[in-house]
Design an enzyme around this catalytic site. Structure first.
Site, PDB file in Angstrom:
ATOM      1  N   ASP A 197       0.797  -1.307   0.143  1.00 49.26           N
ATOM      2  CA  ASP A 197      -0.156   0.321   0.380  1.00 49.26           C
ATOM      3  C   ASP A 197       1.038   1.603   0.147  1.00 49.26           C
ATOM      4  OD1 ASP A 197      -2.219  -1.404  -0.209  1.00 49.26           O
ATOM      5  OD2 ASP A 197      -2.047  -1.822   2.321  1.00 49.26           O
ATOM      6  N   GLY A 198       1.996   1.078   0.292  1.00 45.47           N
ATOM      7  CA  GLY A 198       2.924   2.532   0.879  1.00 45.47           C
ATOM      8  C   GLY A 198       3.736   2.566  -0.619  1.00 45.47           C
ATOM      9  N   ASN A 256      -4.983   8.722   1.245  1.00 44.97           N
ATOM     10  CA  ASN A 256      -5.637   7.999   2.719  1.00 44.97           C
ATOM     11  C   ASN A 256      -5.841   9.410   3.490  1.00 44.97           C
ATOM     12  OD1 ASN A 256      -5.064   5.546   2.253  1.00 44.97           O
ATOM     13  ND2 ASN A 256      -3.075   4.715   3.059  1.00 44.97           N
ATOM     14  N   ASP A 257      -4.394  10.164   4.522  1.00 44.44           N
ATOM     15  CA  ASP A 257      -5.339  11.039   5.777  1.00 44.44           C
ATOM     16  C   ASP A 257      -4.670  12.012   5.465  1.00 44.44           C
ATOM     17  OD1 ASP A 257      -3.065   9.562   5.900  1.00 44.44           O
ATOM     18  OD2 ASP A 257      -4.789   7.750   7.196  1.00 44.44           O
ATOM     19  N   HIS A 313       3.180  15.377  25.807  1.00 43.94           N
ATOM     20  CA  HIS A 313       1.568  15.868  26.520  1.00 43.94           C
ATOM     21  C   HIS A 313       0.281  15.849  25.579  1.00 43.94           C
ATOM     22  CE1 HIS A 313       3.705  16.931  29.282  1.00 43.94           C
ATOM     23  NE2 HIS A 313       5.024  17.652  29.106  1.00 43.94           N
ATOM     24  N   ARG A 358      -9.229  16.357  23.193  1.00 47.11           N
ATOM     25  CA  ARG A 358      -8.391  16.495  23.641  1.00 47.11           C
ATOM     26  C   ARG A 358      -7.394  15.156  23.984  1.00 47.11           C
ATOM     27  NH1 ARG A 358      -6.487  19.489  28.274  1.00 47.11           N
ATOM     28  NH2 ARG A 358      -6.675  17.488  29.590  1.00 47.11           N
ATOM     29  N   ASP A 361      -4.697  12.257  21.620  1.00 46.36           N
ATOM     30  CA  ASP A 361      -3.221  12.215  20.771  1.00 46.36           C
ATOM     31  C   ASP A 361      -3.318  13.298  19.604  1.00 46.36           C
ATOM     32  OD1 ASP A 361      -2.307  11.666  22.926  1.00 46.36           O
ATOM     33  OD2 ASP A 361      -1.757   9.069  22.466  1.00 46.36           O
TER      34      ASP A 361
HETATM   35  N1  LIG Z   1      -2.099   2.787  14.169  1.00 46.58           N
HETATM   36  C1  LIG Z   1      -2.157   3.063  12.405  1.00 46.58           C
HETATM   37  O1  LIG Z   1      -2.786   1.520  12.120  1.00 46.58           O
HETATM   38  C2  LIG Z   1      -1.288   3.713  11.912  1.00 46.58           C
HETATM   39  C3  LIG Z   1      -0.264   4.195  12.417  1.00 46.58           C
HETATM   40  C4  LIG Z   1       0.602   5.122  11.714  1.00 46.58           C
HETATM   41  C5  LIG Z   1       0.161   5.223   9.354  1.00 46.58           C
HETATM   42  N2  LIG Z   1      -1.054   4.488   9.808  1.00 46.58           N
HETATM   43  C6  LIG Z   1      -1.069   4.339   8.418  1.00 46.58           C
HETATM   44  O2  LIG Z   1       0.513   4.913   7.351  1.00 46.58           O
HETATM   45  C7  LIG Z   1      -0.429   4.798   6.031  1.00 46.58           C
HETATM   46  C8  LIG Z   1       0.530   4.869   5.164  1.00 46.58           C
HETATM   47  O3  LIG Z   1       1.316   3.924   4.757  1.00 46.58           O
HETATM   48  P1  LIG Z   1       3.421   3.794   5.138  1.00 46.58           P
HETATM   49  O4  LIG Z   1       2.677   2.103   4.102  1.00 46.58           O
HETATM   50  O5  LIG Z   1       3.999   4.554   3.956  1.00 46.58           O
HETATM   51  O6  LIG Z   1       3.160   3.362   6.345  1.00 46.58           O
HETATM   52  P2  LIG Z   1       4.011   2.259   6.631  1.00 46.58           P
HETATM   53  O7  LIG Z   1       5.071   1.312   6.395  1.00 46.58           O
HETATM   54  O8  LIG Z   1       3.545   2.302   8.593  1.00 46.58           O
HETATM   55  O9  LIG Z   1       2.720   1.059   7.207  1.00 46.58           O
HETATM   56  C9  LIG Z   1       1.267   1.213   7.680  1.00 46.58           C
HETATM   57  C10 LIG Z   1       0.739   0.168   7.149  1.00 46.58           C
HETATM   58  O10 LIG Z   1      -0.900   0.628   6.679  1.00 46.58           O
HETATM   59  C11 LIG Z   1      -1.039  -0.501   6.102  1.00 46.58           C
HETATM   60  N3  LIG Z   1      -2.273   1.055   4.983  1.00 46.58           N
HETATM   61  C12 LIG Z   1      -1.796   1.356   4.295  1.00 46.58           C
HETATM   62  N4  LIG Z   1      -2.726   2.576   3.265  1.00 46.58           N
HETATM   63  C13 LIG Z   1      -3.575   1.368   3.891  1.00 46.58           C
HETATM   64  C14 LIG Z   1      -5.641   1.515   3.152  1.00 46.58           C
HETATM   65  N5  LIG Z   1      -5.297   2.479   2.345  1.00 46.58           N
HETATM   66  N6  LIG Z   1      -6.158   0.126   4.029  1.00 46.58           N
HETATM   67  C15 LIG Z   1      -5.929  -0.323   4.873  1.00 46.58           C
HETATM   68  N7  LIG Z   1      -3.751  -0.447   4.927  1.00 46.58           N
HETATM   69  C16 LIG Z   1      -3.510   0.147   4.657  1.00 46.58           C
HETATM   70  C17 LIG Z   1      -0.145  -0.153   4.764  1.00 46.58           C
HETATM   71  O11 LIG Z   1      -0.688  -2.383   4.049  1.00 46.58           O
HETATM   72  C18 LIG Z   1       0.756  -0.521   6.420  1.00 46.58           C
HETATM   73  O12 LIG Z   1       0.446  -2.217   6.740  1.00 46.58           O
HETATM   74  C19 LIG Z   1      -0.921   6.763   6.735  1.00 46.58           C
HETATM   75  O13 LIG Z   1      -1.560   6.848   5.501  1.00 46.58           O
HETATM   76  C20 LIG Z   1      -1.785   5.943   8.090  1.00 46.58           C
HETATM   77  O14 LIG Z   1      -2.871   5.797   7.506  1.00 46.58           O
HETATM   78  C21 LIG Z   1      -1.279   3.332  10.285  1.00 46.58           C
HETATM   79  N1  LIG Z   2      14.153   3.056  -1.717  1.00 45.02           N
HETATM   80  C1  LIG Z   2      13.353   2.661  -0.039  1.00 45.02           C
HETATM   81  N2  LIG Z   2      14.511   2.256   0.170  1.00 45.02           N
HETATM   82  C2  LIG Z   2      14.014   2.111   2.179  1.00 45.02           C
HETATM   83  N3  LIG Z   2      13.323   2.343   2.232  1.00 45.02           N
HETATM   84  C3  LIG Z   2      11.765   2.005   1.671  1.00 45.02           C
HETATM   85  C4  LIG Z   2      11.941   2.394   0.400  1.00 45.02           C
HETATM   86  N4  LIG Z   2      10.717   3.116  -0.406  1.00 45.02           N
HETATM   87  C5  LIG Z   2       9.499   2.205   0.539  1.00 45.02           C
HETATM   88  N5  LIG Z   2      10.470   2.393   1.829  1.00 45.02           N
HETATM   89  C6  LIG Z   2       9.278   1.815   3.063  1.00 45.02           C
HETATM   90  O1  LIG Z   2       8.795   0.876   2.464  1.00 45.02           O
HETATM   91  C7  LIG Z   2       7.173   1.444   2.826  1.00 45.02           C
HETATM   92  C8  LIG Z   2       6.413   0.934   1.606  1.00 45.02           C
HETATM   93  O2  LIG Z   2       5.969  -0.305   2.196  1.00 45.02           O
HETATM   94  P1  LIG Z   2       4.986  -0.899   1.069  1.00 45.02           P
HETATM   95  O3  LIG Z   2       4.588  -0.336   0.232  1.00 45.02           O
HETATM   96  O4  LIG Z   2       4.949  -2.537   1.360  1.00 45.02           O
HETATM   97  O5  LIG Z   2       4.154  -0.407   1.803  1.00 45.02           O
HETATM   98  P2  LIG Z   2       3.623  -1.397   3.113  1.00 45.02           P
HETATM   99  O6  LIG Z   2       2.767   0.314   3.803  1.00 45.02           O
HETATM  100  O7  LIG Z   2       4.913  -1.861   4.207  1.00 45.02           O
HETATM  101  O8  LIG Z   2       2.399  -2.045   2.932  1.00 45.02           O
HETATM  102  P3  LIG Z   2       2.086  -3.326   3.328  1.00 45.02           P
HETATM  103  O9  LIG Z   2       1.523  -3.500   4.440  1.00 45.02           O
HETATM  104  O10 LIG Z   2       0.701  -3.521   2.189  1.00 45.02           O
HETATM  105  O11 LIG Z   2       3.302  -4.169   2.978  1.00 45.02           O
HETATM  106  C9  LIG Z   2       7.533   2.612   3.549  1.00 45.02           C
HETATM  107  O12 LIG Z   2       6.409   3.065   4.912  1.00 45.02           O
HETATM  108  C10 LIG Z   2       8.971   3.283   2.866  1.00 45.02           C
HETATM  109  O13 LIG Z   2       9.607   2.889   4.913  1.00 45.02           O
END
Ligand SMILES: NC(=O)c1ccc[n+]([C@@H]2O[C@H](COP(=O)([O-])OP(=O)(O)OC[C@H]3O[C@@H](n4cnc5c(N)ncnc54)[C@H](O)[C@@H]3O)[C@@H](O)[C@H]2O)c1
Ligand SMILES: Nc1ncnc2c1ncn2[C@@H]1O[C@H](COP(=O)(O)OP(=O)(O)OP(=O)(O)O)[C@@H](O)[C@H]1O
Length: 309
Positions: free
Chosen positions: A83-84, A156-157, A167, A184, A186
Site C-alpha cells: 500500500d505504501g 489516505n489521510d 503531552h 483533547r 493524541d
Molecule cells: N496505527 C496505525 O494503523 C497507523 C499508524 C501510522 C500510520 N498509519 C497509516 O499508514 C499510512 C501510510 O502508509 P505507509 O505504508 O507509508 O506506512 P507504514 O509502513 O507505517 O504502513 C502502514 C500500514 O497501513 C497499511 N495501509 C496503508 N494504506 C492503507 C489503506 N488505505 N487501507 C488499509 N491499509 C492501509 C499498510 O499496508 C501498512 O501495513 C498512513 O496514511 C496511515 O493511515 C497507520
Molecule cells: N527505497 C526505499 N528504501 C527504504 N525503504 C523504503 C524505500 N521505499 C519505500 N520504503 C519503505 O517501504 C514502505 C512502503 O512499503 P510497502 O509498499 O510495502 O507498504 P506497506 O505500508 O508496508 O504496505 P503493505 O502492508 O501492503 O506491505 C514505506 O513506508 C517506506 O518505509
C-alpha cells in the site's frame, strides 16, 4: 473501460490497450528482484514501452522531495510493492489522469489489485483493457497563519498528531463554518474513504465504501471517552486550530511529516479537485477484500478453539 463509480468528475480517456507504462517499484521488498526480472521480460515480450522508477526511502521532507511525474505520457502506472508503494506513486502522479495499478508483493496490499502469483495472467488482461478504474477522493491541506502557507495532499489521510510531544494536544475543529468540538487527544485523523481502512480504522473510525463522497474526522485516544468518529460530506471544508493551551503538534499526510504546528496556524482540509484513478481487475469485490484482508470469518462453521467440554 468502465468506471467503478459514478464520479462527480468526468471520466478520462484511457486507451483500450495499454502501450506504455511507468513501473514504480519498491526494491526493499523481499521478492522485488525476482518480480522485477519476470515483469521486465513479460513487458518486453508484449512490446510495452517502460520507464522504471524506484520508491524513495523514508526521510526528512520526503513529501517535498518526491519529484513530479505528472507530465508522464504513459498509459498506466504499475506500482509494485504494498500500500505504501501505491501511496507514493499516487503522490508523484497527483492530479494526473493516468490510472495506477497496484501489484502486491508487500504484506497487506489493501489497495492493490494484482497478486505476485498471478502477475502474468492478470497483467495480460489489464494490458488488453480488461480493468476498471475506481476514482478515489483525495484531500488537499493548507496550513495558513505564518508568513508562508504550507500545502499538502493525501490519498489516505491528514493527521494532526502530538508527534514526539509527550503531552496531549487540544484541537479545535469546525466543519464548514460550524464549530464541531474541542478534542483533547493524541491526534486527529481526517481520512478519505480509501484511508478509512488505514490509521483511521485502527483509531476506531468507520469503514467507508471507497466511492462514497465523504470524509471522516476521528480522534486518536481522546480523553473524553464519548468522542467518536464523525462522517461529513466531502464538499465541506474542515478547519482545525490548536488550542492556545495546547502543546506542540505536527501535521502528517499519508504517513509523511510535512510541518510543525503552532497555535497561530489554521489547518484547512478539503477534497482535492482531481481524484486518484486506481485500476482494479473487474471481478474484485471491495467487500471480499475487506473480509479477506481484515480476516473476518462470519461463516459460522469454525468451532471456537477452546469450547465448553
Ligand atoms: N496505527 C496505525 O494503523 C497507523 C499508524 C501510522 C500510520 N498509519 C497509516 O499508514 C499510512 C501510510 O502508509 P505507509 O505504508 O507509508 O506506512 P507504514 O509502513 O507505517 O504502513 C502502514 C500500514 O497501513 C497499511 N495501509 C496503508 N494504506 C492503507 C489503506 N488505505 N487501507 C488499509 N491499509 C492501509 C499498510 O499496508 C501498512 O501495513 C498512513 O496514511 C496511515 O493511515 C497507520
Ligand atoms: N527505497 C526505499 N528504501 C527504504 N525503504 C523504503 C524505500 N521505499 C519505500 N520504503 C519503505 O517501504 C514502505 C512502503 O512499503 P510497502 O509498499 O510495502 O507498504 P506497506 O505500508 O508496508 O504496505 P503493505 O502492508 O501492503 O506491505 C514505506 O513506508 C517506506 O518505509
Amino acid at each position: 473501460m468502465p468506471l467503478v463509480n459514478s464520479p462527480a468528475n468526468p471520466s478520462h480517456a484511457v486507451p483500450a490497450k495499454i502501450g506504455s507504462v511507468v513501473v514504480f517499484i519498491n526494491r526493499t521488498k523481499t521478492d522485488s528482484q525476482r518480480i522485477a526480472v519476470a515483469l521486465k521480460a513479460f513487458l518486453d515480450r508484449k512490446k510495452i514501452r517502460q520507464e522504471w522508477v524506484e520508491t524513495l526511502p523514508p526521510q526528512r521532507n520526503l513529501f517535498r522531495k518526491m519529484g513530479d511525474l505528472r507530465e508522464s505520457k504513459a498509459d498506466m502506472v504499475i506500482a509494485v510493492g504494498g500500500d505504501g508503494t501505491l501511496l507514493q506513486a499516487a503522490h508523484r502522479f497527483r492530479g494526473s489522469p493516468v490510472p495506477i495499478l497496484g501489484v502486491n508483493i508487500g504484506y497487506l496490499g489493501f489497495i492493490t489489485s494484482v497478486t505476485s502469483e498471478g502477475i502474468r495472467r492478470q497483467l495480460s488482461r489489464v494490458l488488453n483493457g480488461d480493468f476498471v478504474v475506481s476514482e478515489r477522493t483525495a484531500i488537499e491541506v493548507l496550513i495558513s497563519g505564518e508568513k508562508k502557507a504550507v500545502a499538502g495532499w493525501a490519498l489516505n489521510d491528514a493527521i494532526i498528531t502530538r508527534g514526539s510531544n509527550p503531552h496531549m494536544i487540544s484541537v479545535n475543529a469546525s466543519i464548514g463554518k460550524r464549530r464541531l468540538t474541542k478534542y483533547r487527544c493524541d491526534g486527529l485523523i481526517i481520512a478519505t474513504p480509501t484511508g478509512s481502512t488505514a490509521y483511521s480504522l485502527a483509531a476506531g473510525g468507520p469503514i467507508i465504501s471507497p466511492e462514497c463522497s465523504v470524509l471522516t474526522v476521528t480522534p486518536i485516544c481522546p480523553q473524553a471517552l464519548t468522542n467518536r468518529s464523525v462522517v461529513i460530506d466531502s464538499t465541506e471544508p474542515i478547519e482545525i486550530r490548536l488550542d492556545r493551551a495546547s502543546g506542540p503538534a505536527e501535521l502528517q499526510v499519508d504517513g509523511m511529516r510535512i510541518a510543525k504546528l503552532e497555535n497561530t496556524h489554521t489547518i484547512t482540509v478539503k477534497t482535492a479537485s482531481a481524484p486518484v484513478p486506481i485500476a482494479f481487475l473487474p471481478e474484485i469485490n471491495y467487500y471480499d477484500v475487506l473480509a479477506e484482508k481484515l480476516q473476518w470469518r462470519g461463516d459460522g462453521l469454525s468451532k471456537p478453539k477452546y469450547g465448553h467440554s
